[in-house]
Scaffold this motif. Structure first.
Motif, PDB file in Angstrom:
ATOM      1  N   ASN A 275       0.830  -1.208   0.000  1.00 20.64           N
ATOM      2  CA  ASN A 275       0.000   0.000   0.000  1.00 20.64           C
ATOM      3  C   ASN A 275       0.861   1.254   0.000  1.00 20.64           C
ATOM      4  O   ASN A 275       0.552   2.234  -0.700  1.00 20.64           O
ATOM      5  CB  ASN A 275      -0.934   0.005   1.210  1.00 20.64           C
ATOM      6  N   GLN A 276       1.945   1.237   0.795  1.00 19.13           N
ATOM      7  CA  GLN A 276       2.837   2.387   0.832  1.00 19.13           C
ATOM      8  C   GLN A 276       3.529   2.584  -0.517  1.00 19.13           C
ATOM      9  O   GLN A 276       3.675   3.713  -0.997  1.00 19.13           O
ATOM     10  CB  GLN A 276       3.881   2.205   1.939  1.00 19.13           C
ATOM     11  N   GLU A 277       3.959   1.480  -1.109  1.00 16.67           N
ATOM     12  CA  GLU A 277       4.612   1.569  -2.412  1.00 16.67           C
ATOM     13  C   GLU A 277       3.649   2.080  -3.471  1.00 16.67           C
ATOM     14  O   GLU A 277       4.029   2.890  -4.329  1.00 16.67           O
ATOM     15  CB  GLU A 277       5.157   0.199  -2.808  1.00 16.67           C
ATOM     16  N   GLN A 278       2.389   1.628  -3.434  1.00 16.80           N
ATOM     17  CA  GLN A 278       1.397   2.099  -4.393  1.00 16.80           C
ATOM     18  C   GLN A 278       1.096   3.569  -4.198  1.00 16.80           C
ATOM     19  O   GLN A 278       0.971   4.325  -5.173  1.00 16.80           O
ATOM     20  CB  GLN A 278       0.100   1.290  -4.249  1.00 16.80           C
ATOM     21  N   HIS A 279       1.015   4.001  -2.934  1.00 20.29           N
ATOM     22  CA  HIS A 279       0.758   5.422  -2.654  1.00 20.29           C
ATOM     23  C   HIS A 279       1.894   6.280  -3.195  1.00 20.29           C
ATOM     24  O   HIS A 279       1.656   7.323  -3.836  1.00 20.29           O
ATOM     25  CB  HIS A 279       0.611   5.634  -1.146  1.00 20.29           C
TER      26      HIS A 279
ATOM     27  N   LEU B 297      -7.106  14.171  -7.099  1.00 20.33           N
ATOM     28  CA  LEU B 297      -8.153  14.521  -6.148  1.00 20.33           C
ATOM     29  C   LEU B 297      -8.229  13.503  -5.016  1.00 20.33           C
ATOM     30  O   LEU B 297      -8.397  13.863  -3.842  1.00 20.33           O
ATOM     31  CB  LEU B 297      -9.506  14.619  -6.864  1.00 20.33           C
ATOM     32  N   ARG B 298      -8.115  12.233  -5.359  1.00 16.35           N
ATOM     33  CA  ARG B 298      -8.186  11.181  -4.337  1.00 16.35           C
ATOM     34  C   ARG B 298      -7.033  11.295  -3.355  1.00 16.35           C
ATOM     35  O   ARG B 298      -7.189  11.013  -2.161  1.00 16.35           O
ATOM     36  CB  ARG B 298      -8.172   9.809  -5.018  1.00 16.35           C
ATOM     37  N   LEU B 299      -5.862  11.719  -3.842  1.00 21.02           N
ATOM     38  CA  LEU B 299      -4.681  11.859  -2.993  1.00 21.02           C
ATOM     39  C   LEU B 299      -4.631  13.206  -2.282  1.00 21.02           C
ATOM     40  O   LEU B 299      -3.664  13.508  -1.591  1.00 21.02           O
ATOM     41  CB  LEU B 299      -3.417  11.682  -3.838  1.00 21.02           C
ATOM     42  N   GLU B 300      -5.674  14.022  -2.491  1.00 14.06           N
ATOM     43  CA  GLU B 300      -5.751  15.361  -1.878  1.00 14.06           C
ATOM     44  C   GLU B 300      -4.546  16.204  -2.263  1.00 14.06           C
ATOM     45  O   GLU B 300      -3.822  16.747  -1.434  1.00 14.06           O
ATOM     46  CB  GLU B 300      -5.876  15.242  -0.351  1.00 14.06           C
ATOM     47  N   MET B 301      -4.359  16.297  -3.603  1.00 16.75           N
ATOM     48  CA  MET B 301      -3.293  17.131  -4.167  1.00 16.75           C
ATOM     49  C   MET B 301      -3.951  18.201  -5.044  1.00 16.75           C
ATOM     50  O   MET B 301      -3.925  18.121  -6.272  1.00 16.75           O
ATOM     51  CB  MET B 301      -2.319  16.264  -4.977  1.00 16.75           C
TER      52      MET B 301
END
Length: 212
Positions: free
Chosen positions: A8-12, A45-49
């Motif tokens: 999950n961290q790598e995908q993020h 948008l999903r990553l709040e950027m």
């Protein structure tokens, strides 16, 4: 650390890097990648950027690919999408643009016709997908497409390249149809406009019979 957490961290991190890659590009370069931008915009948008999302949206605005954003708006903000849809419905009730009206010069927004149509407006070529290119670029591409059709050959970039505004020609098939970014334009549509605007450049596909 669990393997799932690590993945999950790598995908993020990968998603963040992907968004930054497109947001940090010069606006004109990002605008040429119209097919992928809706996915990157949604990811931002999903990553709040929000800053990156705004830059990606500006790249879309540069070429007016509003139609491609419909699915993104509907998924991320159904309420806002409903407002847009209802406004479109109101315009439709007042008189929807037909292909004939669009070709005659009416309308300047994205039109959802079955096939991509083209028209000339001053020194620009316009398409029903909302994109524009200099007329000189369109003429050069038509001549190459006409040659492919007349010779029953296809074309792909291989040292020879053709610009179409912010885009580049991807391929021409043996029938003369072209692909540029998200656009597929049939040769018959290009020929229709060429006969109207530059008839002196139109040649017959097959030799004309001799007149006796």
């Amino acid at each position: 650390m669990l393997a799932t957490d690590l993945r999950n961290q790598e995908q993020h991190a990968s998603d963040v890097a992907d968004v930054k890659q497109y947001a940090e590009q010069p606006l004109e370069k990002a605008a040429t990648q119209g097919c992928i931008l809706p996915l990157v915009y949604e990811k931002a948008l999903r990553l709040e950027m929000p800053d990156e999302a705004a830059q990606i949206l500006r790249a879309y605005q540069l070429n007016h690919y509003w139609g491609d954003l419909d699915s993104t708006f509907r998924t991320l903000n159904p309420g806002a999408w409903d407002i847009v849809y209802n406004r479109r419905a109101a315009r439709t009730a007042r008189g929807r643009f037909t292909p004939e009206k669009w070709l005659a010069g009416e309308g300047n927004a994205y039109q959802s016709f079955d096939a991509t149509l083209v028209r000339r407006k001053d020194d620009r070529l316009q398409t029903t997908k909302g994109a524009e290119a200099p007329w000189s670029h369109a003429v050069a591409i038509f001549l190459r497409a006409q040659r492919c059709r007349n010779e029953s050959t296809s074309w792909r970039p291989n040292g020879e390249r053709f610009r179409a505004g912010h885009f580049e020609l991807d391929r021409i098939d043996a029938s003369g149809g072209i692909n540029i970014g998200c656009h597929r334009i049939e040769f018959s549509e290009m020929l229709r406009l060429a006969v109207k605007e530059v008839p002196q450049l139109v040649t017959a596909q097959y030799p004309l019979p001799a007149v006796i």
